[in-house]
Write a protein that holds these residues in place. Sequence first.
Motif, PDB file in Angstrom:
ATOM      1  N   ALA A  26      93.540   0.887  58.786  1.00 41.48           N
ATOM      2  CA  ALA A  26      92.830   1.580  57.721  1.00 41.48           C
ATOM      3  C   ALA A  26      91.321   1.532  57.914  1.00 41.48           C
ATOM      4  CB  ALA A  26      93.197   0.974  56.377  1.00 41.48           C
ATOM      5  N   MET A  27      90.850   0.507  58.579  1.00 44.59           N
ATOM      6  CA  MET A  27      89.413   0.353  58.690  1.00 44.59           C
ATOM      7  C   MET A  27      88.780   1.357  59.645  1.00 44.59           C
ATOM      8  SD  MET A  27      89.077  -1.778  56.474  1.00 44.59           S
ATOM      9  CE  MET A  27      87.308  -2.073  56.538  1.00 44.59           C
ATOM     10  N   ARG A  28      89.608   2.029  60.424  1.00 45.11           N
ATOM     11  CA  ARG A  28      89.042   2.980  61.378  1.00 45.11           C
ATOM     12  C   ARG A  28      88.681   4.306  60.734  1.00 45.11           C
ATOM     13  NH1 ARG A  28      92.822   4.094  66.010  1.00 45.11           N
ATOM     14  NH2 ARG A  28      91.275   5.688  66.376  1.00 45.11           N
ATOM     15  N   ARG A  29      89.163   4.498  59.525  1.00 47.89           N
ATOM     16  CA  ARG A  29      88.941   5.801  58.923  1.00 47.89           C
ATOM     17  C   ARG A  29      87.478   5.986  58.524  1.00 47.89           C
ATOM     18  NH1 ARG A  29      92.114   4.890  53.206  1.00 47.89           N
ATOM     19  NH2 ARG A  29      90.450   3.813  52.115  1.00 47.89           N
ATOM     20  N   CYS A  57      88.879  12.778  55.072  1.00 44.26           N
ATOM     21  CA  CYS A  57      89.124  11.557  55.829  1.00 44.26           C
ATOM     22  C   CYS A  57      89.369  11.901  57.293  1.00 44.26           C
ATOM     23  CB  CYS A  57      90.330  10.833  55.237  1.00 44.26           C
ATOM     24  SG  CYS A  57      90.778   9.332  56.130  1.00 44.26           S
ATOM     25  N   SER A  58      88.853  11.064  58.169  1.00 43.45           N
ATOM     26  CA  SER A  58      89.026  11.310  59.600  1.00 43.45           C
ATOM     27  C   SER A  58      90.434  10.970  60.056  1.00 43.45           C
ATOM     28  CB  SER A  58      88.017  10.487  60.404  1.00 43.45           C
ATOM     29  OG  SER A  58      88.278   9.105  60.226  1.00 43.45           O
ATOM     30  N   GLU A  59      91.185  10.252  59.235  1.00 38.66           N
ATOM     31  CA  GLU A  59      92.486   9.760  59.681  1.00 38.66           C
ATOM     32  C   GLU A  59      93.677  10.395  58.969  1.00 38.66           C
ATOM     33  OE1 GLU A  59      92.869   7.484  62.235  1.00 38.66           O
ATOM     34  OE2 GLU A  59      90.751   7.927  62.495  1.00 38.66           O
ATOM     35  N   CYS A  60      93.434  11.180  57.944  1.00 32.64           N
ATOM     36  CA  CYS A  60      94.547  11.779  57.224  1.00 32.64           C
ATOM     37  C   CYS A  60      94.088  13.075  56.568  1.00 32.64           C
ATOM     38  CB  CYS A  60      95.126  10.808  56.194  1.00 32.64           C
ATOM     39  SG  CYS A  60      94.109  10.625  54.710  1.00 32.64           S
ATOM     40  N   ALA A  61      94.920  13.611  55.705  1.00 30.30           N
ATOM     41  CA  ALA A  61      94.621  14.911  55.099  1.00 30.30           C
ATOM     42  C   ALA A  61      93.865  14.791  53.790  1.00 30.30           C
ATOM     43  CB  ALA A  61      95.925  15.673  54.870  1.00 30.30           C
ATOM     44  N   HIS A 112      91.899   5.777  48.363  1.00 30.18           N
ATOM     45  CA  HIS A 112      93.044   6.559  48.841  1.00 30.18           C
ATOM     46  C   HIS A 112      93.763   5.815  49.961  1.00 30.18           C
ATOM     47  CE1 HIS A 112      90.932   7.926  52.534  1.00 30.18           C
ATOM     48  NE2 HIS A 112      92.108   8.328  52.940  1.00 30.18           N
ATOM     49  N   LEU A 113      95.038   6.122  50.065  1.00 24.65           N
ATOM     50  CA  LEU A 113      95.836   5.530  51.138  1.00 24.65           C
ATOM     51  C   LEU A 113      96.178   6.621  52.141  1.00 24.65           C
ATOM     52  CD1 LEU A 113      98.268   3.371  48.995  1.00 24.65           C
ATOM     53  CD2 LEU A 113      96.433   2.531  50.455  1.00 24.65           C
ATOM     54  N   CYS A 114      95.796   6.384  53.383  1.00 24.14           N
ATOM     55  CA  CYS A 114      96.025   7.413  54.402  1.00 24.14           C
ATOM     56  C   CYS A 114      97.503   7.758  54.506  1.00 24.14           C
ATOM     57  CB  CYS A 114      95.498   6.941  55.753  1.00 24.14           C
ATOM     58  SG  CYS A 114      93.683   6.935  55.850  1.00 24.14           S
ATOM     59  N   ALA A 115      98.352   6.764  54.308  1.00 24.71           N
ATOM     60  CA  ALA A 115      99.796   6.990  54.436  1.00 24.71           C
ATOM     61  C   ALA A 115     100.308   7.981  53.401  1.00 24.71           C
ATOM     62  CB  ALA A 115     100.533   5.672  54.300  1.00 24.71           C
ATOM     63  N   GLU A 116      99.559   8.128  52.317  1.00 27.50           N
ATOM     64  CA  GLU A 116      99.993   9.045  51.262  1.00 27.50           C
ATOM     65  C   GLU A 116      99.471  10.458  51.458  1.00 27.50           C
ATOM     66  OE1 GLU A 116      98.913   7.328  47.551  1.00 27.50           O
ATOM     67  OE2 GLU A 116     100.323   5.666  47.756  1.00 27.50           O
ATOM     68  N   HIS A 117      98.696  10.646  52.497  1.00 30.84           N
ATOM     69  CA  HIS A 117      98.145  11.980  52.754  1.00 30.84           C
ATOM     70  C   HIS A 117      98.409  12.386  54.210  1.00 30.84           C
ATOM     71  CE1 HIS A 117      95.820  11.880  48.967  1.00 30.84           C
ATOM     72  NE2 HIS A 117      95.762  10.602  49.211  1.00 30.84           N
ATOM     73  N   PRO A 118      99.666  12.499  54.562  1.00 35.65           N
ATOM     74  CA  PRO A 118      99.955  12.853  55.953  1.00 35.65           C
ATOM     75  C   PRO A 118      99.464  14.247  56.267  1.00 35.65           C
ATOM     76  CG  PRO A 118     101.936  12.993  54.623  1.00 35.65           C
ATOM     77  CD  PRO A 118     100.870  12.414  53.743  1.00 35.65           C
TER      78      PRO A 118
END
Length: 70
Positions: free
Chosen positions: A3-6, A21-25, A57-63
């Motif tokens: 998560a810290m890479r986002r 976010c750079s890691e999710c939608a 926000h949680l990246c896993a929740e925004h695929p």
Amino acid sequence: MEAMRRKMVWVKKQDFQGWACSECAWAFNPIGPLVAGSIEEMKTHYEQQRDEEFKSHLCAEHPRATKNPL
Ligand SMILES: [Zn+2]
């Protein structure tokens, strides 16, 4: 999940322009009435809202629908 890479990145697309976010939608959509006040106060409010939503926000929740990088 790292998560810290986002990072928050500015995105400019045909149908969307704003922070994402750079890691999710995840993308920041300012909602609610604008606060009354100076431009400076509105800007501060916008940035606080944006930073809080990004942090929570949680990246896993925004695929992402696709694997294309932004
Ligand atoms: Zn994310």
